[in-house]
Each structure stands twice: as structure tokens, then as C-alpha cells.
Design a protein around this motif. Structure first.
Motif, PDB file in Angstrom:
ATOM      1  N   THR A 142       0.830  -1.199   0.000  1.00 43.40           N
ATOM      2  CA  THR A 142       0.000   0.000   0.000  1.00 43.40           C
ATOM      3  C   THR A 142       0.867   1.253   0.000  1.00 43.40           C
ATOM      4  N   PRO A 143       0.577   2.232  -0.849  1.00 42.78           N
ATOM      5  CA  PRO A 143       1.310   3.502  -0.786  1.00 42.78           C
ATOM      6  C   PRO A 143       1.147   4.150   0.581  1.00 42.78           C
ATOM      7  N   PHE A 144       2.245   4.709   1.135  1.00 43.71           N
ATOM      8  CA  PHE A 144       2.198   5.253   2.488  1.00 43.71           C
ATOM      9  C   PHE A 144       1.199   6.392   2.617  1.00 43.71           C
ATOM     10  N   ILE A 145       0.963   7.128   1.539  1.00 42.51           N
ATOM     11  CA  ILE A 145       0.066   8.283   1.598  1.00 42.51           C
ATOM     12  C   ILE A 145      -1.334   7.891   2.051  1.00 42.51           C
ATOM     13  N   LEU A 146      -1.721   6.621   1.829  1.00 45.54           N
ATOM     14  CA  LEU A 146      -3.061   6.183   2.213  1.00 45.54           C
ATOM     15  C   LEU A 146      -3.193   5.966   3.720  1.00 45.54           C
ATOM     16  N   LEU A 147      -2.084   5.723   4.416  1.00 51.40           N
ATOM     17  CA  LEU A 147      -2.160   5.436   5.846  1.00 51.40           C
ATOM     18  C   LEU A 147      -2.651   6.631   6.667  1.00 51.40           C
ATOM     19  N   VAL A 225       5.016  13.484   4.047  1.00 45.86           N
ATOM     20  CA  VAL A 225       3.586  13.173   4.050  1.00 45.86           C
ATOM     21  C   VAL A 225       2.927  13.666   5.340  1.00 45.86           C
ATOM     22  N   VAL A 226       3.605  13.474   6.464  1.00 41.47           N
ATOM     23  CA  VAL A 226       3.017  13.801   7.766  1.00 41.47           C
ATOM     24  C   VAL A 226       3.043  15.305   8.043  1.00 41.47           C
ATOM     25  N   ALA A 227       4.136  15.976   7.699  1.00 43.33           N
ATOM     26  CA  ALA A 227       4.281  17.397   8.028  1.00 43.33           C
ATOM     27  C   ALA A 227       3.164  18.266   7.456  1.00 43.33           C
ATOM     28  N   PRO A 228       2.752  18.095   6.187  1.00 45.17           N
ATOM     29  CA  PRO A 228       1.657  18.945   5.675  1.00 45.17           C
ATOM     30  C   PRO A 228       0.325  18.727   6.378  1.00 45.17           C
ATOM     31  N   LEU A 229       0.178  17.600   7.077  1.00 52.37           N
ATOM     32  CA  LEU A 229      -1.049  17.352   7.835  1.00 52.37           C
ATOM     33  C   LEU A 229      -0.975  17.935   9.242  1.00 52.37           C
ATOM     34  N   VAL A 230       0.174  17.760   9.898  1.00 48.72           N
ATOM     35  CA  VAL A 230       0.301  18.137  11.303  1.00 48.72           C
ATOM     36  C   VAL A 230       0.619  19.615  11.479  1.00 48.72           C
ATOM     37  N   ALA A 278      -2.359  11.158  11.636  1.00 48.23           N
ATOM     38  CA  ALA A 278      -1.056  11.244  10.983  1.00 48.23           C
ATOM     39  C   ALA A 278       0.044  10.663  11.866  1.00 48.23           C
ATOM     40  N   SER A 279      -0.047  10.894  13.179  1.00 49.27           N
ATOM     41  CA  SER A 279       0.972  10.370  14.095  1.00 49.27           C
ATOM     42  C   SER A 279       0.945   8.853  14.153  1.00 49.27           C
ATOM     43  N   VAL A 280      -0.256   8.285  14.251  1.00 51.95           N
ATOM     44  CA  VAL A 280      -0.388   6.824  14.294  1.00 51.95           C
ATOM     45  C   VAL A 280       0.084   6.203  12.984  1.00 51.95           C
ATOM     46  N   ALA A 281      -0.244   6.837  11.868  1.00 53.74           N
ATOM     47  CA  ALA A 281       0.176   6.304  10.581  1.00 53.74           C
ATOM     48  C   ALA A 281       1.686   6.282  10.450  1.00 53.74           C
ATOM     49  N   ALA A 282       2.367   7.277  11.016  1.00 51.88           N
ATOM     50  CA  ALA A 282       3.819   7.383  10.849  1.00 51.88           C
ATOM     51  C   ALA A 282       4.610   6.576  11.872  1.00 51.88           C
ATOM     52  N   ALA A 283       4.095   6.470  13.101  1.00 50.50           N
ATOM     53  CA  ALA A 283       4.898   5.862  14.165  1.00 50.50           C
ATOM     54  C   ALA A 283       4.147   4.846  15.005  1.00 50.50           C
ATOM     55  N   GLY A 284       2.921   4.523  14.661  1.00 47.22           N
ATOM     56  CA  GLY A 284       2.161   3.583  15.466  1.00 47.22           C
ATOM     57  C   GLY A 284       1.540   4.258  16.676  1.00 47.22           C
ATOM     58  N   VAL A 285       1.032   3.460  17.594  1.00 46.59           N
ATOM     59  CA  VAL A 285       0.330   3.976  18.770  1.00 46.59           C
ATOM     60  C   VAL A 285       1.340   4.293  19.868  1.00 46.59           C
ATOM     61  N   ILE A 286       1.469   5.561  20.207  1.00 43.10           N
ATOM     62  CA  ILE A 286       2.354   6.027  21.282  1.00 43.10           C
ATOM     63  C   ILE A 286       1.469   6.675  22.336  1.00 43.10           C
ATOM     64  N   GLY A 287       1.360   6.050  23.468  1.00 41.13           N
ATOM     65  CA  GLY A 287       0.384   6.472  24.464  1.00 41.13           C
ATOM     66  C   GLY A 287       0.931   7.423  25.513  1.00 41.13           C
ATOM     67  N   PHE A 288       0.018   8.087  26.197  1.00 42.87           N
ATOM     68  CA  PHE A 288       0.219   8.865  27.421  1.00 42.87           C
ATOM     69  C   PHE A 288       0.928  10.202  27.223  1.00 42.87           C
ATOM     70  N   VAL A 289       1.467  10.491  26.039  1.00 44.25           N
ATOM     71  CA  VAL A 289       2.062  11.816  25.824  1.00 44.25           C
ATOM     72  C   VAL A 289       0.989  12.893  25.971  1.00 44.25           C
ATOM     73  N   GLY A 290      -0.208  12.612  25.464  1.00 45.65           N
ATOM     74  CA  GLY A 290      -1.281  13.592  25.476  1.00 45.65           C
ATOM     75  C   GLY A 290      -1.874  13.856  26.834  1.00 45.65           C
ATOM     76  N   ILE A 291      -1.600  13.009  27.821  1.00 42.69           N
ATOM     77  CA  ILE A 291      -2.125  13.277  29.165  1.00 42.69           C
ATOM     78  C   ILE A 291      -1.047  13.823  30.092  1.00 42.69           C
ATOM     79  N   VAL A 292       0.192  13.376  29.912  1.00 46.01           N
ATOM     80  CA  VAL A 292       1.270  13.800  30.804  1.00 46.01           C
ATOM     81  C   VAL A 292       1.641  15.256  30.565  1.00 46.01           C
ATOM     82  N   VAL A 293       1.885  15.608  29.309  1.00 44.41           N
ATOM     83  CA  VAL A 293       2.396  16.952  29.001  1.00 44.41           C
ATOM     84  C   VAL A 293       1.395  18.058  29.360  1.00 44.41           C
ATOM     85  N   PRO A 294       0.142  18.025  28.847  1.00 42.01           N
ATOM     86  CA  PRO A 294      -0.775  19.129  29.177  1.00 42.01           C
ATOM     87  C   PRO A 294      -1.071  19.235  30.672  1.00 42.01           C
ATOM     88  N   HIS A 295      -1.165  18.090  31.347  1.00 44.92           N
ATOM     89  CA  HIS A 295      -1.510  18.152  32.763  1.00 44.92           C
ATOM     90  C   HIS A 295      -0.375  18.775  33.578  1.00 44.92           C
TER      91      HIS A 295
END
Length: 363
Positions: A142-147, A225-230, A278-295
Motif C-alpha cells: 500500500t502507498p504510504f500516503i493512504l495510511l 507526508v506527515v508534516a503537511p497534515l500536522v 497522521a501520528s499513528v500512521a507514521a509511528a504507530g500507537v504512542i500512548g500517554f504523551v497527550g495526558i502527561v504533558v498538558p496536565h
């Protein structure tokens, strides 16, 4: 005299706060730059920080001889895209967490915790397994752009479903949000397992990559691919700060203050879906960054989203750069998946957040 003294005191407090925020921003930028130089030098071939700076300077000046050296090729072709992709994903996940916490008005909201990342991962897995048959090129891959496209729609559907389940009459139930997140994550995990069962060996390796989370597959192609989205999301989120600040008072109060609440919620959900997808497509599931940093930022500087959103982007980039550096050094010459490391750090933090004496789950 009393009024003048009070005004002077308030002005002094605002000036002190601005100085403190400027100092914190400067320290974060400095830390990020130091970690970036270290990350570019660490690996199977170690490169001294001074040499890393020389290579980067040669790249800016166009020195071809330096660029074609072994150190130049390693830094610019392998490690620099990984560094930039990791910083971009860290910023995206942290900002997504801040947006979700503002939208749900609760610090427990996080894309990974409430099933949004799992939904994006399921869509990415479906794209990997089914996309090979429907959209594969001559190589069958599959072309990466579809992920990112697939992961975006998966995250979007998950976020809308979660918000619809957890919100009733303008009030979001945290208990229902967490339970719904568990259910969405379990369903996404089951469907991902089914896709793994019917996948071939190459697809199974790719699915394992998504489930663990890693930056080892970073490349300039993925970054472009990811930068123009994020990047547009990171640049646009400060415009939501005023609305999110008003939303802290409640949806009815925000509406009376002139905020288009429904439009704000839709924009926030779409931005979270784009950034997480876009993050999941590029690097998979990376958890807890979204709760640790803002809190942590909220504890340090308060809930004002005018500060919280840009600082989350900067701190998220710094955190994931540091985590990737540790993941590459901890079990060298092998590499620890970064998702394992962030979960090992984030899970105890989340338990502390849940068990805090002054924190209760509203029903």
C-alpha cells in the motif's frame, strides 16, 4: 493612591508572569536543541556533538564535500528525519491531549486513553491489510500516503462516537467517557487482532510495528507526508484558545459569551483526528504523551489555553525526542519501541492522577 497602588501591583504580577513564561519557553527550546544534537550523534556510529553541529552547518551552507562524508550521510539521511518526525509527532500528540482535555473539560482525556488512537490504529491496520489488495502497487504494498488518510477517518469516527456517548445535555460524564474509551479500545483491538489473523508475514510485521509504536521507520518520505497534515493543525490550534477558555465555564456560558460552541467542538475534533491519525500512521500507537504533558503544564502555569496549547507543542516535542533518545540507548545496540517507554512512564502518572486526594471522577 490605593487604586493606583492596586493597578501597579496587578501590572507587576502580569509582568512577572510574562517573564516566567518567557523563561520557561527559553529553557524548553534550549533543552530541545540540546536533546536534538545528542539524538543526531547517538547510534551504532557515534558522532561527537561538535561534529554534528559542523554537519548541520555544512548542510545550511551547501558544502557538498561535508554532506557526502559518512557522518553527513548518517546525520542528514537517517537521523535528522527521525528527529524531526519524532518532534512533530510529540507536538501533535501533546496538543491533541490539550484539545481533548479542553473539549471534555477534564484532565483525564487523552487520545490514547479514550480509544481515539486505537480507532486510528485500527483504520491504519485495515489500510495495511486490505489496502494491499485494493490499492497496492505492482509490489503489492500500500502507498504510504493512504495510511494517514485511513488513520484520520478512524480517529475522527472514534472521537465523534466518544463525544456522543459521554455527553448528555451539554455535560460530559468522565466515568462514561473512560468506560466508553475502554470499550472503543477493546473493540479496535479485537478488530486489529482479526486483521492480524488474516494478514501475511509482511503485513503482520507492519501491524506489530503499529501496536508497539516506534520511530525506526522514519524517513524523509514519511516526513513529507506527515508534516503537511500536522503543521497546519499546530499553527491553527492557538485560534481555539479563547473558545476553549470560555468552554471551561460550561457550554451554555461559552455560548452567551459569543462562542460558536458547536463549531468549536467540530473544529477541535477534526484537528485531533488529523494530528492523531497522521501520528499513528507514521509511528504507530504512542500512548500517554497527550495526558502527561498538558496536565503538568496546567499544574505549573494554569489552565489558560493561550499558553497551554503552544507550550504543549513545545514540551511534547521535547518529551518524545528525549524518550526516543532513551529508547535507542537503553538496550543498545538493539532499540526499545518508544511506545513501551512512554507507557511505562505514563501509566504510573495516570494512576497518580486518578488517586490524587483532591481529584474525583464525576458521574
Amino acid at each position: 493612591m490605593s487604586l493606583a497602588a492596586s493597578q501597579a501591583s496587578v501590572t507587576g504580577l502580569f509582568a512577572a508572569r510574562r517573564r516566567r513564561l518567557a523563561l520557561a519557553a527559553g529553557l524548553l527550546v534550549l533543552l530541545l536543541l540540546v536533546l536534538a544534537v545528542l539524538a543526531l550523534g547517538v547510534g551504532a556510529v557515534r558522532i561527537a556533538p561538535g561534529r554534528v553541529i559542523e554537519v548541520l552547518g555544512a548542510a545550511l551552507s551547501g558544502d557538498r564535500e561535508a554532506l557526502q562524508s559518512r557522518e553527513g550521510l548518517i546525520v542528514l539521511s537517517i537521523r535528522l528525519p527521525r528527529l524531526l518526525l519524532g518532534a512533530l509527532i510529540g507536538a501533535a500528540l501533546a496538543v491533541s491531549g490539550a484539545l481533548m482535555q479542553g473539549l471534555f473539560r477534564n484532565p483525564l482525556a487523552d487520545p490514547g486513553l479514550v480509544g481515539v488512537s486505537a480507532g486510528a490504529g485500527l483504520a491504519a491496520a485495515a489500510t495495511i491489510v486490505l489496502g494491499d489488495r485494493l490499492f497496492g502497487m505492482a509490489s503489492g504494498q500500500t502507498p504510504f500516503i493512504l495510511l494517514p488518510i485511513g488513520a484520520f477517518f478512524g480517529g475522527l469516527v472514534s472521537t465523534f462516537v466518544l463525544y456522543g456517548i459521554a455527553t448528555r445535555h451539554g455535560r460530559t460524564s468522565v466515568a462514561i467517557m473512560l468506560l466508553a474509551g475502554v470499550a472503543i479500545g477493546a473493540f479496535a483491538g479485537a478488530m486489529t487482532g482479526l486483521l492480524a489473523y488474516v494478514s501475511d508475514d509482511r503485513q503482520l510485521r507492519d501491524l506489530t510495528f503499529w501496536s508497539l509504536g516506534s520511530l525506526s521507520g522514519a524517513s524523509w518520505t514519511k516526513l513529507t507526508v506527515v508534516a503537511p497534515l500536522v503543521l497546519p493543525v499546530l499553527l491553527a490550534v492557538p485560534m481555539l484558545a479563547r473558545g476553549l477558555n470560555a468552554l471551561l465555564l460550561g457550554e451554555a456560558e461559552a455560548y452567551h459569551l459569543g462562542i460558536a460552541v458547536q463549531q468549536l467542538k467540530t473544529l477541535a475534533i477534526v484537528m485531533v483526528a488529523i494530528a492523531v491519525g497522521a501520528s499513528v500512521a507514521a509511528a504507530g500507537v504512542i500512548g500517554f504523551v497527550g495526558i502527561v504533558v498538558p496536565h503538568l503544564l496546567r499544574l505549573m502555569f494554569g489552565p489558560d489555553h493561550r499558553m497551554l496549547l503552544p507550550f504543549s507543542a513545545l514540551a511534547g516535542a521535547t518529551l518524545l525526542t528525549a524518550a526516543d533518545l532513551v529508547a535507542r540507548v537503553l538496550v543498545a545496540p538493539a532499540e526499545l519501541p518508544i511506545g513501551i517507554l512512554t507507557a511505562a512512564i505514563g501509566a504510573p502518572f495516570f494512576l497518580w492522577l486518578l488517586l490524587g486526594r483532591d481529584r474525583t471522577l464525576d458521574s
